[in-house]
Design an enzyme around this catalytic site. Structure first.
Site, PDB file in Angstrom:
ATOM      1  N   ASP A 152       0.839  -1.213   0.000  1.00 23.00           N
ATOM      2  CA  ASP A 152       0.000   0.000   0.000  1.00 23.00           C
ATOM      3  C   ASP A 152       0.870   1.257   0.000  1.00 23.00           C
ATOM      4  OD1 ASP A 152      -2.250  -1.693   0.212  1.00 23.00           O
ATOM      5  OD2 ASP A 152      -1.957  -1.832   2.376  1.00 23.00           O
ATOM      6  N   HIS A 183      -5.338  -3.679   5.543  1.00 25.15           N
ATOM      7  CA  HIS A 183      -4.921  -3.952   4.168  1.00 25.15           C
ATOM      8  C   HIS A 183      -6.073  -4.556   3.373  1.00 25.15           C
ATOM      9  CE1 HIS A 183      -2.601  -5.020   0.669  1.00 25.15           C
ATOM     10  NE2 HIS A 183      -2.987  -6.279   0.804  1.00 25.15           N
TER      11      HIS A 183
END
Ligand SMILES: NC(=O)c1ccc[n+]([C@@H]2O[C@H](COP(=O)([O-])OP(=O)(O)OC[C@H]3O[C@@H](n4cnc5c(N)ncnc54)[C@H](O)[C@@H]3O)[C@@H](O)[C@H]2O)c1
Ligand SMILES: O=C(O)C[C@H](O)C(=O)O
Length: 338
Positions: free
Chosen positions: A156, A183
């Site tokens: 990310d 996530h």
């Protein structure tokens, strides 16, 4: 002498991640483990011809025994886990829970037995739940050290750097952008107001940028169309996993100032109580982690002075993340109810 292990080494992530670890001067021995017998032995022999110092060993699970996993993980310093199934188009990461929860629990049980002091980096999805599963499994075995358990959310961060660079023109290597929360989808919270150097995201680009970071995984799954190995991000993930593992290993050797967001168990890490208070009481959260010789040295609270837009993102994250955490914890603590 640093022994690194990749569990799930024959897979879409496992193979390139193993290649990167094989090239690292920080690794003395690299043990590859996978239930896919022929593939992991082939990958091991292939990598063993590379003229870097790390010694390669390959282990599989012939029959039902966990001997291969035990031999691979024995006395490991760091265990990276990309074992399990990836998404196909139309699936969410939570759809993977049914299969991956048991895989992660089984691997962590072995790690607890033969490498209780290892750094453990969990890549297998859904990370929001597999890390709580790992924590509860280690607790049950009496060897839990929260400072050494990491959910790998680096992809990310890597995506944020790439996409922000495309908009701002700032070099990716100069960018530092905290991405916090969890996530998957809306649990991924990029905090551009806390980026260095200061980044200026035009109002008309903000929503699309956030969406692309939150759903970057879906972009890859869609592009791969369910074909080939993996199915979701493999190469970018291998890079991200290696970037995080390398920081953990460098910090273990005494390098200072290494910080990267990671999904950790807040009650067990210095500074975690402040973040837990700020996130409404969640035990697991991705936060910037300062690494040291023993893993997490301290975490910093990123949830101060948020912009209105960031507060809204956090609110959405906090609607979804608690259930993901609860599912993981219950899988180990209250399996009968699942
Ligand atoms: N954290 C992240 O940012 C991130 C990013 C991408 C993918 N992922 C996740 O990583 C996982 C792996 O993805 P992939 O594309 O490499 O999948 P893959 O199917 O290509 O590889 C997975 C490998 O795990 C092995 N495996 C299955 N059960 C095992 C067990 N019990 N012990 C050891 N090995 C076992 C399989 O044989 C296979 O080789 C998926 O769950 C995926 O969703 C996470
Ligand atoms: O999207 C996925 O399923 C894989 C991974 O979590 C990603 O972010 O690419």
């Amino acid at each position: 002498m640093v022994k690194a292990v990749v569990a799930g080494a024959a897979g879409g992530i496992g193979q390139p991640l193993s290649l990167l670890l094989k090239l690292s001067p920080l690794v003395d021995e690299l043990a590859l483990y996978d239930v896919h017998q022929s593939q992991v032995q082939g990958v091991s022999v292939d990598l063993s011809h590379i003229s870097s110092p790390a010694k390669i060993t390959g282990y599989d699970n012939t029959g039902d025994s966990l001997d291969g996993a035990k031999a691979a993980m024995k006395d490991a310093g760091i265990i990276v886990i990309p074992a399990g199934v990836p998404r196909k188009p139309g699936m969410t990461r939570d759809d993977l829970f049914k299969i991956n929860a048991g895989i992660v629990k089984g691997l962590i049980e072995v790690a607890a037995e033969v490498a209780p002091k290892a750094f453990i980096l969990v890549i297998s999805n859904p990370v929001n739940s597999t890390v709580p599963i790992a924590a509860e499994t280690l607790k049950a075995k009496g060897v839990f050290d929260a400072k050494k358990l990491f959910g790998v959310t680096t992809l990310d961060v890597v995506r944020s750097e790439t996409f922000v660079s495309e908009i701002t023109g700032i070099k990716t290597s100069d960018l530092n952008i905290p991405v916090v929360g969890g996530h998957s989808g809306e649990t991924i919270v990029p905090l551009f107001s806390k980026a260095t150097p200061k980044v200026d995201i035009p109002d008309d680009k903000y929503a699309a940028l956030v969406n692309r970071i939150q759903y970057g995984g879906d972009e890859v799954v869609k592009a791969k169309e369910g074909k080939g190995p993996g199915g979701s991000a493999t190469l970018s993930m291998a890079l991200a996993g290696f970037r995080f593992a390398e920081k953990v290993l460098k910090a273990a050797k005494g390098e200072k100032g290494l910080v990267e967001p990671s999904y950790v168990y807040l009650p067990g890490v210095p500074g975690g109580d402040v973040v837990k208070e700020a996130n409404g009481g969640l035990d697991f959260f991705s936060v910037p982690v300062e690494l040291g010789p023993n893993g997490v040295e301290k975490v910093t609270n990123p949830l101060t002075d948020l912009t209105d837009k960031e507060s809204s993102l956090l609110k959405e994250c906090l609607k979804k993340l608690p259930k993901n955490i609860e599912d993981g914890v219950d899988f180990v603590k209250a399996p009968a109810q699942k």
